[in-house]
Design an enzyme around this catalytic site. Structure first.
Site, PDB file in Angstrom:
ATOM      1  N   ASP A  75       3.082 -11.106 -14.014  1.00 25.99           N
ATOM      2  CA  ASP A  75       2.891 -10.643 -12.639  1.00 25.99           C
ATOM      3  C   ASP A  75       2.444  -9.187 -12.602  1.00 25.99           C
ATOM      4  OD1 ASP A  75       2.983 -11.017  -9.799  1.00 25.99           O
ATOM      5  OD2 ASP A  75       4.891  -9.951  -9.753  1.00 25.99           O
ATOM      6  N   ASN A 107       2.113 -21.771 -16.864  1.00 24.20           N
ATOM      7  CA  ASN A 107       2.344 -22.858 -17.817  1.00 24.20           C
ATOM      8  C   ASN A 107       2.770 -22.223 -19.141  1.00 24.20           C
ATOM      9  OD1 ASN A 107       1.595 -25.105 -16.175  1.00 24.20           O
ATOM     10  ND2 ASN A 107      -0.563 -24.585 -16.479  1.00 24.20           N
ATOM     11  N   ARG A 143      -9.304 -11.819   2.312  1.00 25.75           N
ATOM     12  CA  ARG A 143      -8.240 -10.946   1.823  1.00 25.75           C
ATOM     13  C   ARG A 143      -7.568 -11.493   0.570  1.00 25.75           C
ATOM     14  NH1 ARG A 143      -4.108 -10.607   6.340  1.00 25.75           N
ATOM     15  NH2 ARG A 143      -3.110  -9.095   4.960  1.00 25.75           N
ATOM     16  N   LYS A 144      -7.958 -12.693   0.129  1.00 27.48           N
ATOM     17  CA  LYS A 144      -7.328 -13.321  -1.019  1.00 27.48           C
ATOM     18  C   LYS A 144      -8.058 -12.973  -2.311  1.00 27.48           C
ATOM     19  CE  LYS A 144      -5.458 -17.309   1.496  1.00 27.48           C
ATOM     20  NZ  LYS A 144      -5.423 -18.797   1.594  1.00 27.48           N
TER      21      LYS A 144
END
Length: 224
Positions: free
Chosen positions: A146, A168, A191-192
């Site tokens: 992350d 995974n 915005r993604k």
């Protein structure tokens, strides 16, 4: 407003906070993405290789600190004006991957290629990150995934937060070994920001994990 704040964050991530300003009782300006005695030989070798790649400017090493400078806290307030960032609590706050002692937790350094929209993280997981005996805890691996994906998203698309993360786990990662997290920006839709990565051994022969993630760019005009 959004573009200006994104520029401030990208600038801070690449250059580090201004000297002469303290935010916590701990020294803020110690860059923890540099070699220290706990780094093993493989970690130092990979670091030197990427520093060599950085000589022509295609890659840039990203500094990393335990605490956020005051200017970054102010940037966050623009997007979350109702958030109660209490001064006393924030003075004790530290970045999670940098909150453990040297050599026992997360040892890592990140490099970014602005032309290819790629971020690479070299990571050595210490003995306090153990899950199954002898191997890294899945949560510790997810933290570094992350963190690396987030840095890639921020540096290529602006201030953003994780909306979705899919991992995974292919093989367990041996405790205290060195792995490479390769991240890339796949596409942008409004915005993604869609980002993906894989974790491999330093010789690239072993695939440990794969992940995809969606980040959403923050907009002060919208409720995030």
């Amino acid at each position: 407003m959004l573009r200006g704040c994104a520029g401030l964050l990208r600038s801070w991530a690449l250059r580090g906070p201004k000297r002469g300003r303290s935010f916590s009782s701990e020294v803020l300006h110690v860059d923890h993405s540099l070699p220290n005695p706990s780094w093993n030989e493989d970690m130092r070798l990979l670091f030197d290789q990427f520093m060599k790649k950085s000589e022509d400017g295609s890659w840039k090493r990203l500094p990393s600190y335990k605490c956020n400078p005051p200017e970054r806290i102010e940037d966050v307030k623009i997007f979350f004006p109702d958030a109660k960032l209490l001064k006393e609590q924030m003075s004790q706050a530290q970045q999670f991957p940098r909150s453990l002692g040297e050599g026992v937790g997360f040892e890592y350094a990140m490099f970014h290629n602005h032309v290819e929209d790629r971020t690479v993280c070299i990571f050595q997981g210490g003995p306090h990150l153990q899950g199954v005996p002898g191997f890294l805890h899945g949560g510790a691996i997810a933290t570094m995934i992350d963190s690396a994906l987030g840095m890639c998203a921020i540096l290529t698309g602006g201030i953003a937060m994780t909306a979705n993360l899919n991992i995974n786990f292919r093989r367990p990662i041996p405790l205290c070994s060195v792995v490479v997290i390769n991240c890339q920006l796949d596409r942008v839709e409004g915005r993604k920001l869609f980002v993906s990565c894989n974790i491999r051994s330093m010789d690239e022969k072993t695939l440990y994990s794969e992940a995809t993630s969606t980040f959403v760019k923050l907009d002060p005009k919208k409720k995030n």
